[in-house]
Write a protein that holds these residues in place. Structure first.
Motif, PDB file in Angstrom:
ATOM      1  N   PHE A 100       0.834  -1.201   0.000  1.00 50.52           N
ATOM      2  CA  PHE A 100       0.000   0.000   0.000  1.00 50.52           C
ATOM      3  C   PHE A 100       0.874   1.259   0.000  1.00 50.52           C
ATOM      4  CE2 PHE A 100      -3.057   2.910   2.270  1.00 50.52           C
ATOM      5  CZ  PHE A 100      -3.932   3.021   1.213  1.00 50.52           C
ATOM      6  N   VAL A 101       1.940   1.255   0.795  1.00 53.10           N
ATOM      7  CA  VAL A 101       2.849   2.406   0.813  1.00 53.10           C
ATOM      8  C   VAL A 101       3.502   2.568  -0.559  1.00 53.10           C
ATOM      9  CG1 VAL A 101       4.978   3.354   1.785  1.00 53.10           C
ATOM     10  CG2 VAL A 101       3.311   2.283   3.289  1.00 53.10           C
ATOM     11  N   THR A 102       3.901   1.459  -1.167  1.00 54.65           N
ATOM     12  CA  THR A 102       4.533   1.526  -2.488  1.00 54.65           C
ATOM     13  C   THR A 102       3.577   2.140  -3.510  1.00 54.65           C
ATOM     14  OG1 THR A 102       5.786  -0.445  -1.921  1.00 54.65           O
ATOM     15  CG2 THR A 102       5.743   0.155  -4.242  1.00 54.65           C
ATOM     16  N   GLY A 103       2.324   1.685  -3.486  1.00 60.78           N
ATOM     17  CA  GLY A 103       1.325   2.217  -4.420  1.00 60.78           C
ATOM     18  C   GLY A 103       1.056   3.691  -4.176  1.00 60.78           C
ATOM     19  N   ALA A 104       0.989   4.070  -2.891  1.00 58.84           N
ATOM     20  CA  ALA A 104       0.711   5.477  -2.561  1.00 58.84           C
ATOM     21  C   ALA A 104       1.902   6.351  -2.949  1.00 58.84           C
ATOM     22  CB  ALA A 104       0.386   5.619  -1.074  1.00 58.84           C
ATOM     23  N   ALA A 105       3.113   5.813  -2.793  1.00 55.27           N
ATOM     24  CA  ALA A 105       4.312   6.564  -3.193  1.00 55.27           C
ATOM     25  C   ALA A 105       4.304   6.760  -4.707  1.00 55.27           C
ATOM     26  CB  ALA A 105       5.573   5.822  -2.754  1.00 55.27           C
ATOM     27  N   TYR A 122      -5.020   5.564  -8.644  1.00 54.08           N
ATOM     28  CA  TYR A 122      -5.814   5.344  -7.428  1.00 54.08           C
ATOM     29  C   TYR A 122      -6.581   4.020  -7.422  1.00 54.08           C
ATOM     30  CZ  TYR A 122      -8.227   6.489  -3.133  1.00 54.08           C
ATOM     31  OH  TYR A 122      -8.681   6.459  -1.845  1.00 54.08           O
ATOM     32  N   GLN A 123      -6.952   3.525  -8.601  1.00 54.89           N
ATOM     33  CA  GLN A 123      -7.691   2.254  -8.632  1.00 54.89           C
ATOM     34  C   GLN A 123      -6.912   1.118  -7.929  1.00 54.89           C
ATOM     35  OE1 GLN A 123     -10.915   1.932  -9.578  1.00 54.89           O
ATOM     36  NE2 GLN A 123     -10.748  -0.159  -8.770  1.00 54.89           N
TER      37      GLN A 123
END
Ligand code: HEC
Length: 141
Positions: A100-105, A122-123
């Motif tokens: 999740f952190v990787t995706g948000a980064a 965001y999906q």
């Protein structure tokens, strides 16, 4: 002497783990919730795409994700919302937090300039919510 030792132990605990991990982690999730409350209506076309607001919501999501990945699940820090499987599958839970952190980064380094761009970053994050909540969150409301 005993008091001193207890004092030292308390100090160590205070510095190594959050003073109140349950409220810190729900506060982190609440940041993530604000992000979703802003971005989901944009993605659905119920709110107009606004690059600046999308950026702020994504940054808030990232901040929440980093905070949530902190040391907020010490053994025994149970809550109504946290499934006890978190502690028996801790490595998997941690891997999901890292994803999740990787995706948000990735989202904040690829800030969207249009709706398609927003959906692209965001999906996958929305899929992460479900992938983690299903096994690890007990939803009461
Ligand atoms: C890696 C796991 C994980 C991911 C990813 C995740 N969550 Fe959570 N979420 C949890 C857990 C665990 C709780 C319960 C925490 C507790 O109550 O102690 C929770 C609780 C919540 C809450 C309730 C907070 C409160 O005030 O009680 C909301 C809202 C929420 N998540 C939204 C989201 C959204 C939206 C996403 C995706 C954009 C997301 N979460 C991604 C694990 C995750």
């Amino acid at each position: 002497m005993k008091t001193m030792i207890l004092g030292a132990v308390a100090l160590c605990l205070a510095t190594s783990v959050s003073a109140d991990p349950v409220s810190d982690r729900t506060a982190a999730m609440d940041q993530i919730r604000v992000g979703a409350a802003t971005l989901v209506p944009m993605m659905k076309g119920d709110a107009e795409f606004d690059a600046k607001i999308a950026e702020l919501a994504l940054r808030m999501t990232y901040a929440g994700a980093i905070a949530f990945k902190g040391d907020l699940f010490p053994e025994g820090a149970t809550s109504k919302g946290a499934n006890p499987d978190i502690w028996s599958n801790y490595a998997d839970f941690t891997a999901k937090r890292e994803d999740f952190v990787t995706g948000a980064a990735a989202a904040v380094t690829n800030l969207p300039s249009d709706l398609e761009g927003l959906k692209a970053v965001y999906q996958p994050l929305l899929e992460d919510c479900a992938a983690c909540h299903k096994p690890y969150r007990i939803k009461s409301n």
